[in-house]
Design an enzyme around this catalytic site. Structure first.
Site, PDB file in Angstrom:
ATOM      1  N   SER A 193       0.827  -1.203   0.000  1.00 42.09           N
ATOM      2  CA  SER A 193       0.000   0.000   0.000  1.00 42.09           C
ATOM      3  C   SER A 193       0.863   1.255   0.000  1.00 42.09           C
ATOM      4  CB  SER A 193      -0.898   0.005   1.236  1.00 42.09           C
ATOM      5  OG  SER A 193      -0.118   0.310   2.370  1.00 42.09           O
ATOM      6  N   LYS A 194       0.194   2.366  -0.240  1.00 43.02           N
ATOM      7  CA  LYS A 194       0.874   3.645  -0.262  1.00 43.02           C
ATOM      8  C   LYS A 194       1.544   3.911   1.085  1.00 43.02           C
ATOM      9  CE  LYS A 194      -0.786   8.300  -0.142  1.00 43.02           C
ATOM     10  NZ  LYS A 194       0.419   8.852   0.411  1.00 43.02           N
TER      11      LYS A 194
END
Ligand code: GLU
Length: 509
Positions: free
Chosen positions: A263-264
């Site tokens: 994920s970011k």
């Protein structure tokens, strides 16, 4: 299958920047098309207007341009199946939804969002989950329960409705996935998904299937998160009486520790980008890192991504885009998720960096030098690059490896002084300065030979003298071969730095 009929698509929703997992999905589609002589299409799936983000479509297109991933048809270049943006195809879908109603595969439903929310809460209170499925549809406000006349009246009165898919009640569906093999599902576990919304727009499911059919897509290669949608999509093809494309669901890109989807936040936390290009969120103004701006070469980035989930069947790791296209097959895409390794990403960039021509790298380095207020000619910078590129992963790292080629040290590293500036150093370096000033041919080989001979004759410790020498020329104990350095900065500059160094460091008592 007729090779010429191979058509694949990448179908992003413009809801924000493209995650590198999405770039990899597109890349595999691209490689598959190139490998088989097929066509690769970019379709924008923007039917969910609530999630539309301005700039996202442009971002997607620019990302692929940077990567060198080219499309044969698409929203930005047109093609025989225009338009390629679903919001512009809006009028197509309703008739298909109605076709399904006519054939008994879909139905109008009038339940309001509030009514459904209330039901959900009621179910939750009983520790159950509400699903609009083959059981629930029997007691809700829809055309399966209401009479035809009632349904007609409601529609004519302008009541809001959606169109839902009517799942078969108890059917086993067997599906083939090119990566996972056979997938079997009983329709009892499926919910009657909305195909057409009350805002007059189709949902992803309907628009996606209709467009894949109309655009003659032969293979749907997409992320694993869409695997749960496969049964519905297969049932939709069947309901329409269309031949379904082949499906391949790609495994996830995992966090570096292998625990869950990349994920970011992982990127922010561990300092690597999860987006191809830098992105500024139009709402929050928050900026996210991109591979391009972080100094990655597009070919290194693409090479790294290709190997996250696919392998060539041997030990090779370095592939150009053309080589990847030649070697790529779906059969060699793994079933399990691939861990993202930020160090490996850097390793790939290093491999591409050292392979590049010195002059090309010098061109890329010059803007960094200009920023430091340094103007140097291309030829000189090229020679510097040649000496330091092995030590860098990125062009921007050249500076910390080569600043001393462009300016004399301003300070001397304290630790190094402590360690390397000894009692004898001053006299030895003064002597060395004398020696160097008399050398006519200041090439690396020649100065090295002369200095080493002198060291031997004098019986001076080679390490002691050369380290003190390095300390004065470089400012610390780093950098490439000493004689390469001085030959490049030249005799005059070498002597000047020796003069300054002797003065600054002085004689140690
Ligand atoms: N619009 C979907 C997405 O955003 C496409 C999924 C598919 O390829 O079917 O990923």
């Amino acid at each position: 299958m007729n090779q010429n009929k191979i058509r694949v698509r990448f179908a992003p929703s413009p809801t924000g920047p493209l995650h590198i997992g999405g770039v990899r999905t597109a890349l595999y589609n691209y490689l598959f098309a190139r490998n088989s002589g097929g066509k690769f299409i970019l379709r924008i799936e923007d039917t969910d207007q609530t999630r539309f983000v301005p700039g996202a479509e442009e971002y997607i297109i620019e990302s692929f341009k940077w990567c060198g991933i080219e499309f044969d048809e698409g929203v930005h270049i047109g093609g025989p199946f225009e338009p390629y943006r679903q919001s512009e195809r809006k009028d197509i879908y309703k008739a298909y939804a109605e076709q399904l109603i006519a054939s008994g595969n879909a139905y109008y439903a009038f339940d309001t969002p509030e009514e459904l929310d209330a039901l959900r809460l009621q179910y939750e209170a009983e520790k159950k989950t509400f699903v609009y499925n083959h059981e629930a549809r029997k007691f809700l406000k829809n055309a399966l329960v209401l009479s035809d006349a009632e349904t007609k009246k409601l529609i004519e009165s302008g009541a809001a409705y959606v169109i839902r898919f009517k799942n078969p009640e108890d059917e086993i569906i067997r599906m083939e996935d090119l990566i996972r093999g056979e997938v079997v599902v009983n329709t009892q576990v499926l919910d009657d998904k909305i195909l057409f919304k009350s805002d007059g727009m189709p949902t992803y499911h309907l628009a996606n299937v209709v467009d894949d059919h109309l655009m003659e897509i032969s293979h749907v290669i997409r992320g694993e998160e869409w695997l749960p949608s496969m049964p519905l999509h297969i049932l939709l093809y069947k309901a329409f009486g269309w031949e379904a494309p082949k499906f391949a669901h790609l495994p996830l890109l995992l966090k570096p520790d292998g625990k869950g989807k990349l994920s970011k936040r992982d990127g922010d936390r561990m300092g690597f980008p999860v987006f191809p290009l830098q992105w500024q969120d139009p709402k929050s103004g928050e900026t996210s890192h991109g591979y391009r701006e972080d100094g990655y070469f597009p070919d290194a980035f693409v090479n790294m991504l290709a190997l996250l989930g696919w392998n060539p069947g041997d030990e090779r790791e370095i592939f150009s885009l053309e080589e990847l296209a030649k070697a790529f097959t779906i059969e060699r895409v793994g079933k399990s998720g691939s861990r993202f390794d930020p160090e490996k990403a850097k390793w790939f960039n290093h491999q591409y960096l050292v392979k590049k021509e010195d002059a090309e790298l010098a061109q890329l380095y010059i803007p960094f030098l200009i920023e430091k207020g340094i103007s140097a000619d291309l030829d000189y910078v090229t020679q510097v690059v040649k000496l330091v590129k092995e030590r860098a992963h990125f062009v921007y790292e050249f500076w910390e490896q080569s600043d001393f080629f462009f300016r004399a040290p301003e300070v001397f590293d304290e630790q190094a002084v402590k360690k390397r500036w000894k009692q004898d150093s001053y006299d030895q370096i003064a002597e060395l300065k004398e020696l160097l000033s008399g050398i006519e041919n200041f090439s690396s080989e020649n100065t090295e030979e002369i200095v080493k001979k002198w060291l031997e004759e004098k019986g001076y410790g080679m390490g002691a003298v050369l380290n003190a020498f390095r300390l004065i020329i470089v400012g610390g104990l780093r950098g490439p071969h000493m004689f390469d350095i001085i030959s490049l900065i030249g005799q005059e500059e070498t002597l000047r730095r020796l003069e300054i160094g002797l003065h600054e460091l002085g004689k140690k008592e």
